[in-house]
Design a protein around this motif. Structure first.
Motif, PDB file in Angstrom:
ATOM      1  N   SER A  71       0.812  -1.220   0.000  1.00  0.00           N
ATOM      2  CA  SER A  71       0.000   0.000   0.000  1.00  0.00           C
ATOM      3  C   SER A  71       0.844   1.268   0.000  1.00  0.00           C
ATOM      4  O   SER A  71       0.300   2.368  -0.051  1.00  0.00           O
ATOM      5  CB  SER A  71      -0.913   0.026   1.239  1.00  0.00           C
ATOM      6  OG  SER A  71      -0.152   0.087   2.428  1.00  0.00           O
ATOM      7  N   HIS A  97      -9.133  -1.279  -1.714  1.00  0.00           N
ATOM      8  CA  HIS A  97      -9.521  -0.592  -0.495  1.00  0.00           C
ATOM      9  C   HIS A  97      -8.585   0.600  -0.310  1.00  0.00           C
ATOM     10  O   HIS A  97      -7.354   0.436  -0.363  1.00  0.00           O
ATOM     11  CB  HIS A  97      -9.380  -1.498   0.731  1.00  0.00           C
ATOM     12  CG  HIS A  97     -10.510  -2.447   0.945  1.00  0.00           C
ATOM     13  ND1 HIS A  97     -11.788  -2.035   1.271  1.00  0.00           N
ATOM     14  CD2 HIS A  97     -10.558  -3.795   0.891  1.00  0.00           C
ATOM     15  CE1 HIS A  97     -12.566  -3.099   1.421  1.00  0.00           C
ATOM     16  NE2 HIS A  97     -11.852  -4.179   1.185  1.00  0.00           N
ATOM     17  N   LEU A 103      -6.886   2.893   2.315  1.00  0.00           N
ATOM     18  CA  LEU A 103      -6.614   2.837   3.746  1.00  0.00           C
ATOM     19  C   LEU A 103      -6.886   4.193   4.389  1.00  0.00           C
ATOM     20  O   LEU A 103      -6.479   5.230   3.864  1.00  0.00           O
ATOM     21  CB  LEU A 103      -5.167   2.438   4.007  1.00  0.00           C
ATOM     22  CG  LEU A 103      -4.869   0.937   4.101  1.00  0.00           C
ATOM     23  CD1 LEU A 103      -5.109   0.234   2.777  1.00  0.00           C
ATOM     24  CD2 LEU A 103      -3.457   0.700   4.594  1.00  0.00           C
ATOM     25  N   ARG A 111      -3.392   3.104   9.041  1.00  0.00           N
ATOM     26  CA  ARG A 111      -2.554   1.914   9.094  1.00  0.00           C
ATOM     27  C   ARG A 111      -2.377   1.484  10.549  1.00  0.00           C
ATOM     28  O   ARG A 111      -2.112   2.311  11.423  1.00  0.00           O
ATOM     29  CB  ARG A 111      -1.189   2.186   8.471  1.00  0.00           C
ATOM     30  CG  ARG A 111      -1.191   2.240   6.957  1.00  0.00           C
ATOM     31  CD  ARG A 111       0.242   2.163   6.452  1.00  0.00           C
ATOM     32  NE  ARG A 111       0.297   2.147   5.012  1.00  0.00           N
ATOM     33  CZ  ARG A 111       0.528   3.208   4.258  1.00  0.00           C
ATOM     34  NH1 ARG A 111       0.703   4.386   4.821  1.00  0.00           N
ATOM     35  NH2 ARG A 111       0.580   3.117   2.950  1.00  0.00           N
ATOM     36  N   SER A 113      -5.789  -2.939   9.704  1.00  0.00           N
ATOM     37  CA  SER A 113      -5.858  -1.533   9.311  1.00  0.00           C
ATOM     38  C   SER A 113      -7.294  -1.149   8.959  1.00  0.00           C
ATOM     39  O   SER A 113      -8.090  -1.987   8.539  1.00  0.00           O
ATOM     40  CB  SER A 113      -4.939  -1.274   8.118  1.00  0.00           C
ATOM     41  OG  SER A 113      -3.584  -1.430   8.481  1.00  0.00           O
ATOM     42  N   THR A 149     -10.069   0.784   6.633  1.00  0.00           N
ATOM     43  CA  THR A 149     -10.167   1.080   5.204  1.00  0.00           C
ATOM     44  C   THR A 149     -11.532   1.665   4.877  1.00  0.00           C
ATOM     45  O   THR A 149     -12.490   1.541   5.646  1.00  0.00           O
ATOM     46  CB  THR A 149      -9.970  -0.185   4.345  1.00  0.00           C
ATOM     47  OG1 THR A 149     -11.090  -1.070   4.542  1.00  0.00           O
ATOM     48  CG2 THR A 149      -8.680  -0.903   4.691  1.00  0.00           C
TER      49      THR A 149
END
Length: 225
Positions: free
Chosen positions: A91, A116, A118, A121, A126, A128
């Motif tokens: 990501s 997704h 985010l 994090r 995490s 999303t």
């Protein structure tokens, strides 16, 4: 009226009782409106995806908006192919690559890009935004004659003209070949975007692309292979 009886003194008026006042309630601060979830592709992708033919695989690549943390995968005929590294979904980078066997995508003739965004994090689980999906039609090169191929080379960071000339065959284009020096450097993020703009703009992720890297593309810190 009895004149011998003195008149009664008038009764004093009762003072009006003050109205009871309730303590004022503290005003609740207005909640800030929740941002709308980002939509695929317009809010997430920089350009349409690109399906690169590499050996007996397809590498489906998508470039998301800069600094937008996204996890991504594609679904082909009910199977998921993730952009991951050592089992962890990637990501932190803007470019995402999902590798699919050519035989699978050739048979399905479509793929669904899934992602997704985010919002936070965490070490575990995490947070999303809701899942976003978009399905793209794919037309593999299965013809054995009358194949319509367009080859681009030495674009040197130009975008509009290369895309325009690839439209010569319209929707009948079967294969796009990028024959090197599509970029003349990779010093800035905007340089890297131009490669995706040309390939994605010419094919809209619907036909295969063969890319042979030139001598100019690696000249800069943005190029990582």
């Amino acid at each position: 009226v009895d004149p011998a009886k003195p008149p009664e003194a008038p009764k004093p008026a009762e003072a009006a009782k003050p109205a009871e006042q309730k303590p004022a309630e503290a005003a609740k601060p207005a909640e800030p409106p929740k941002p709308e979830p980002k939509k695929l592709p317009e809010d997430i992708l920089q350009t349409p995806p690109v399906v690169y033919a590499v050996g007996n695989e397809y590498q489906i690549m998508a470039l998301v908006k800069q600094d937008l943390p996204v996890v991504m995968w594609v679904e082909v005929n009910g199977k998921q192919y993730y952009d991951s590294s050592n089992g962890i979904l990637r990501s932190a980078k803007s470019s995402h690559r999902m590798t699919v066997p050519q035989s699978e995508l050739n048979a399905a003739k479509e793929y669904t890009l899934c992602c997704h965004v985010l919002t936070k994090r965490k070490a575990y689980f995490s947070q999303t935004e809701p899942l976003q999906k978009k399905t793209y039609t794919f037309r593999p090169l299965e013809k054995t004659e009358n194949i319509k191929v367009f080859m681009l080379g030495d674009c040197h960071n130009r975008v509009k003209a290369p895309i325009a000339v690839t439209q010569y065959y319209g929707k009948d284009l079967d294969l796009l070949i990028l024959n090197g020096d599509i970029l003349d450097r990779s010093e800035k993020y905007s340089d890297l975007i131009n490669l995706f703009k040309v390939a994605g703009g010419a094919t809209n992720g619907e036909i295969p692309v063969v890319y042979a890297r030139g001598t100019q593309e690696p000249r800069g810190v943005m190029w990582d292979g």
